[in-house]
Design an enzyme around this catalytic site. Structure first.
Site, PDB file in Angstrom:
ATOM      1  N   HIS A  97      -8.226   4.059  20.029  1.00  0.00           N
ATOM      2  CA  HIS A  97      -7.308   3.103  20.665  1.00  0.00           C
ATOM      3  C   HIS A  97      -7.740   2.754  22.090  1.00  0.00           C
ATOM      4  CE1 HIS A  97      -4.528   4.620  17.394  1.00  0.00           C
ATOM      5  NE2 HIS A  97      -4.758   3.355  17.115  1.00  0.00           N
TER       6      HIS A  97
ATOM      7  N   GLN B  54       0.839  -1.204   0.000  1.00  0.00           N
ATOM      8  CA  GLN B  54       0.000   0.000   0.000  1.00  0.00           C
ATOM      9  C   GLN B  54       0.874   1.253   0.000  1.00  0.00           C
ATOM     10  OE1 GLN B  54      -2.137  -1.405   3.423  1.00  0.00           O
ATOM     11  NE2 GLN B  54      -0.279  -1.446   4.642  1.00  0.00           N
TER      12      GLN B  54
ATOM     13  N   ASP C  25      -7.021  -4.903  14.580  1.00  0.00           N
ATOM     14  CA  ASP C  25      -7.000  -3.458  14.314  1.00  0.00           C
ATOM     15  C   ASP C  25      -6.557  -3.263  12.863  1.00  0.00           C
ATOM     16  OD1 ASP C  25      -4.988  -0.678  15.669  1.00  0.00           O
ATOM     17  OD2 ASP C  25      -6.668  -0.751  14.248  1.00  0.00           O
ATOM     18  N   SER C  26      -7.430  -3.687  11.937  1.00  0.00           N
ATOM     19  CA  SER C  26      -7.006  -3.759  10.534  1.00  0.00           C
ATOM     20  C   SER C  26      -7.642  -2.642   9.704  1.00  0.00           C
ATOM     21  CB  SER C  26      -7.429  -5.107   9.936  1.00  0.00           C
ATOM     22  OG  SER C  26      -8.822  -5.082   9.677  1.00  0.00           O
TER      23      SER C  26
ATOM     24  N   GLY D 267      -1.233 -11.462   9.331  1.00  0.00           N
ATOM     25  CA  GLY D 267      -1.968 -11.910  10.519  1.00  0.00           C
ATOM     26  C   GLY D 267      -2.788 -13.159  10.272  1.00  0.00           C
TER      27      GLY D 267
ATOM     28  N   GLU E 250       1.830  -7.194  12.159  1.00  0.00           N
ATOM     29  CA  GLU E 250       1.506  -6.148  11.158  1.00  0.00           C
ATOM     30  C   GLU E 250       2.178  -6.559   9.854  1.00  0.00           C
ATOM     31  OE1 GLU E 250      -0.022  -2.891  10.536  1.00  0.00           O
ATOM     32  OE2 GLU E 250       0.869  -3.583   8.639  1.00  0.00           O
TER      33      GLU E 250
HETATM   34  N1  SAM Z   1      -7.378   2.373  12.993  1.00  0.00           N
HETATM   35  C1  SAM Z   1      -7.307   2.057  11.575  1.00  0.00           C
HETATM   36  C2  SAM Z   1      -8.669   1.822  10.999  1.00  0.00           C
HETATM   37  O1  SAM Z   1      -9.652   1.794  11.763  1.00  0.00           O
HETATM   38  O2  SAM Z   1      -8.746   1.681   9.753  1.00  0.00           O
HETATM   39  C3  SAM Z   1      -6.414   0.849  11.361  1.00  0.00           C
HETATM   40  C4  SAM Z   1      -5.028   1.153  11.765  1.00  0.00           C
HETATM   41  S1  SAM Z   1      -3.718   0.133  11.315  1.00  0.00           S
HETATM   42  C5  SAM Z   1      -2.743   1.281  10.476  1.00  0.00           C
HETATM   43  C6  SAM Z   1      -4.330  -0.983  10.067  1.00  0.00           C
HETATM   44  C7  SAM Z   1      -3.212  -1.922   9.671  1.00  0.00           C
HETATM   45  O3  SAM Z   1      -3.691  -3.206   9.273  1.00  0.00           O
HETATM   46  C8  SAM Z   1      -2.353  -1.444   8.485  1.00  0.00           C
HETATM   47  O4  SAM Z   1      -1.097  -1.039   8.956  1.00  0.00           O
HETATM   48  C9  SAM Z   1      -2.263  -2.655   7.560  1.00  0.00           C
HETATM   49  O5  SAM Z   1      -0.974  -2.822   6.994  1.00  0.00           O
HETATM   50  C10 SAM Z   1      -2.618  -3.775   8.513  1.00  0.00           C
HETATM   51  N2  SAM Z   1      -3.068  -5.026   7.867  1.00  0.00           N
HETATM   52  C11 SAM Z   1      -3.954  -5.166   6.849  1.00  0.00           C
HETATM   53  N3  SAM Z   1      -4.077  -6.469   6.529  1.00  0.00           N
HETATM   54  C12 SAM Z   1      -3.250  -7.175   7.369  1.00  0.00           C
HETATM   55  C13 SAM Z   1      -2.953  -8.552   7.543  1.00  0.00           C
HETATM   56  N4  SAM Z   1      -3.515  -9.497   6.765  1.00  0.00           N
HETATM   57  N5  SAM Z   1      -2.083  -8.901   8.520  1.00  0.00           N
HETATM   58  C14 SAM Z   1      -1.502  -7.956   9.313  1.00  0.00           C
HETATM   59  N6  SAM Z   1      -1.733  -6.618   9.193  1.00  0.00           N
HETATM   60  C15 SAM Z   1      -2.613  -6.248   8.231  1.00  0.00           C
END
Ligand code: SAM
Length: 282
Positions: free
Chosen positions: A65, A34, A158-159, A141, A109
């Site tokens: 959070h 991304q 938290d994705s 994940g 992550e």
């Molecule tokens: N608070 C934010 C929201 O509500 O959209 C989310 C915050 S956090 C930055 C979301 C994270 O999920 C991203 O850094 C992304 O890279 C991660 N992510 C997405 N798919 C994932 C996966 N399959 N395994 C681990 N992390 C993942």
């Protein structure tokens, strides 16, 4: 200065636009997953964006959070091992580690660029990622939960929204694996999106959780940054009910310096507006 330099417009589902007055564009980078950006705004501190979507604003990230972390952690009788999936900005880990019973918080992550960018540009949010109780793993994940032999008292998803690498984090196979890695009084909460703009996603997620867990529900919070203000988390457990089993005295005795979450907010967050209560099937 051109308008593009004056304002950052986040366009959401092609139907709504949120404008943030800019001070300056700080960073832009591309990972295999991304585009990650950081901008400094006039009214919301720094924003972390992924693929043009605001993930975190320094101004109000405490709301999201605190609500994603303290609801499950004040419900579990003795949370010691916590798994956070996604959450590369570090805000959820920071709140989890406020709980003294937590011995280890594993963050999985998928994108190392998110972690590096957050540590560098939003250090207050990412502050706990270097805690000795935090373990940061840069991997998928979905794969981690499928293959791990570790067990967790609380899992926090938290994705990003259900597209790209996050898609499978909203599916049944993933939640069957989550159930396997949870201890017997385990709890899982997941970022579930906007009740106004993503009610279908919430409905599907609730159907999956009800098929996998004996207890499944949803709760809401409102914030400045996400489109429409109102946002939802999904909740599921192997038996802990989010309101009936909540002991408000625990929050009071913890004397945690919080800005949003408290015992009344905990109970009130599960009082759903009628359209959402029906969608959740309560
Ligand atoms: N608070 C934010 C929201 O509500 O959209 C989310 C915050 S956090 C930055 C979301 C994270 O999920 C991203 O850094 C992304 O890279 C991660 N992510 C997405 N798919 C994932 C996966 N399959 N395994 C681990 N992390 C993942």
């Amino acid at each position: 200065m051109s308008d593009a330099n004056l304002w950052l417009d986040e366009v959401y589902q092609g139907v709504v636009r949120t404008g943030f007055r800019l001070k300056r564009r700080v960073f832009k980078g591309k990972s295999p997953f991304q585009t990650v950006e950081v901008v400094e705004t006039a009214g919301h501190g720094k924003l972390l964006l992924i693929d043009g979507m605001t993930m975190v604003s320094e101004r109000d990230e405490f709301v999201y959070h605190e609500m994603i972390a303290h609801v499950p952690l004040f419900l579990h009788p003795r949370p010691r091992r916590v798994l956070v999936i996604g959450g590369g900005d570090g805000g959820t880990v920071r709140e989890v580690l406020r709980h003294k019973t937590v011995e280890s918080c594993v963050l999985v992550e998928i994108d190392g660029l998110v972690v590096a960018t957050s540590k560098k540009y939003i250090p207050k949010t990412a502050s706990a990622l270097s805690s000795r109780r935090a373990q940061v793993r840069i991997e998928d994940g979905v794969k981690f939960v499928r293959e791990t032999s570790e067990r967790f008292d609380v899992v926090i998803v938290d994705s990003t929204e259900p597209f790209g690498p996050a898609k499978e984090l909203f599916g049944p196979t993933f939640y069957k694996d989550v159930r396997r890695v949870l201890t017997e009084r385990g709890i899982v909460v997941s970022q579930a999106g906007s009740p106004f703009y993503e009610l279908g996603t919430i409905k599907n997620l609730m159907k999956i959780l009800k098929a996998v867990f004996p207890v499944a529900d949803a709760y809401t919070f409102t914030n400045l940054t996400y489109p429409g203000g109102l946002w939802a988390f999904a909740y599921a457990s192997k038996g802990v009910h989010p309101v009936r089993h909540f002991n408000s005295a625990r929050v009071k005795s913890a004397q945690m310096p919080l800005q949003w979450y408290n015992a009344e907010i905990h109970a009130g967050a599960f009082a759903l507006p009628e359209f959402l209560r029906k969608a959740v099937g309560r």
